[in-house]
Design a protein around this motif. Structure first.
Motif, PDB file in Angstrom:
ATOM      1  N   MET A  16       0.831  -1.204   0.000  1.00 56.06           N
ATOM      2  CA  MET A  16       0.000   0.000   0.000  1.00 56.06           C
ATOM      3  C   MET A  16       0.871   1.262   0.000  1.00 56.06           C
ATOM      4  N   ALA A  17       1.978   1.235   0.735  1.00 58.19           N
ATOM      5  CA  ALA A  17       2.879   2.392   0.777  1.00 58.19           C
ATOM      6  C   ALA A  17       3.452   2.676  -0.607  1.00 58.19           C
ATOM      7  N   ARG A  18       3.792   1.640  -1.339  1.00 52.46           N
ATOM      8  CA  ARG A  18       4.294   1.823  -2.711  1.00 52.46           C
ATOM      9  C   ARG A  18       3.223   2.399  -3.627  1.00 52.46           C
ATOM     10  N   GLU A  19       2.005   2.009  -3.416  1.00 54.17           N
ATOM     11  CA  GLU A  19       0.913   2.441  -4.277  1.00 54.17           C
ATOM     12  C   GLU A  19       0.515   3.902  -4.058  1.00 54.17           C
ATOM     13  N   LEU A  20       1.004   4.530  -3.011  1.00 50.74           N
ATOM     14  CA  LEU A  20       0.704   5.948  -2.806  1.00 50.74           C
ATOM     15  C   LEU A  20       1.139   6.788  -4.004  1.00 50.74           C
ATOM     16  N   GLY A  21       2.112   6.323  -4.731  1.00 49.43           N
ATOM     17  CA  GLY A  21       2.614   7.047  -5.891  1.00 49.43           C
ATOM     18  C   GLY A  21       1.583   7.243  -6.994  1.00 49.43           C
ATOM     19  N   VAL A  22       0.532   6.441  -7.036  1.00 46.45           N
ATOM     20  CA  VAL A  22      -0.462   6.566  -8.105  1.00 46.45           C
ATOM     21  C   VAL A  22      -1.219   7.888  -8.033  1.00 46.45           C
ATOM     22  N   PHE A  23      -1.171   8.565  -6.899  1.00 42.04           N
ATOM     23  CA  PHE A  23      -1.905   9.818  -6.745  1.00 42.04           C
ATOM     24  C   PHE A  23      -1.124  11.019  -7.251  1.00 42.04           C
ATOM     25  N   GLY A  24       0.134  10.817  -7.619  1.00 48.32           N
ATOM     26  CA  GLY A  24       0.932  11.902  -8.166  1.00 48.32           C
ATOM     27  C   GLY A  24       1.350  12.948  -7.144  1.00 48.32           C
ATOM     28  N   ILE A  25       1.223  12.637  -5.871  1.00 50.88           N
ATOM     29  CA  ILE A  25       1.623  13.566  -4.810  1.00 50.88           C
ATOM     30  C   ILE A  25       3.000  13.127  -4.314  1.00 50.88           C
ATOM     31  N   PRO A  26       3.965  14.030  -4.316  1.00 51.15           N
ATOM     32  CA  PRO A  26       5.296  13.641  -3.843  1.00 51.15           C
ATOM     33  C   PRO A  26       5.246  13.208  -2.369  1.00 51.15           C
ATOM     34  N   TYR A  27       5.801  12.052  -2.092  1.00 53.17           N
ATOM     35  CA  TYR A  27       5.832  11.535  -0.730  1.00 53.17           C
ATOM     36  C   TYR A  27       7.086  10.698  -0.548  1.00 53.17           C
TER      37      TYR A  27
END
Length: 159
Positions: A16-27
């Motif tokens: 799930m942490a890796r998938e945060l990237g799909v939102f295009g928000i730098p994290y």
């Protein structure tokens, strides 16, 4: 850049942490609290390149500068860790189940009385292609009035 903390870095929450990237928000995963912190750090995962590791959640919450926290511990610890995050009023992504007893439900209720930060309970299957297709059909009124739905979506993971 959002600084995300993770309590309990197992296979599900790491995905799930890796998938945060799909939102295009730098994290970035700024901190991980896990009893296996040293073992996780030794993996040399590029996602965790700048991550601080802690063996204790309270230590991470006290020391790391976080914009939000993901909890992915064993189910019986979800409530306890969510309550710890609530004391910091940080945005929370909480794996389900949120509680496994009525006592834990009451603890959550008490802990979150004055929390203003958003909380999301994980239910990733709602974003799977099949569910999104059904949602689009319903929103377009393509199939008429729906009186009853029975669905099966055998994971892994939602195809």
């Amino acid at each position: 850049m959002l600084n995300v903390g993770v309590i309990g870095y197992g296979s599900r929450i790491s995905h799930m942490a890796r998938e945060l990237g799909v939102f295009g928000i730098p994290y970035r995963i700024a901190a991980i609290a896990d009893p296996r912190a040293a073992e996780i750090a030794q993996r040399a995962d590029p996602l965790l390149r700048d991550t601080a590791f802690y063996a204790d959640a309270d230590e991470m919450l006290a020391q790391a500068q976080l914009d939000g926290v993901m909890v992915g511990t064993r189910c019986w610890l979800h409530t306890e860790m969510a309550c710890r995050v609530a004391r910091r009023n940080l945005p929370l992504f909480l794996e389900k189940p949120v509680a496994i007893s009525f006592e834990q439900v009451k603890a959550l209720d008490a802990a979150f009385q004055d929390v203003t930060a958003p909380t999301v309970v994980s239910f990733p299957l709602r974003l799977t292609p099949i569910v999104q297709t059904v949602k689009q059909l319903l929103e377009a009124d393509a199939i008429g009035s729906v009186e009853h739905v029975i669905a099966f979506n055998d994971v892994p993971y939602g195809d």
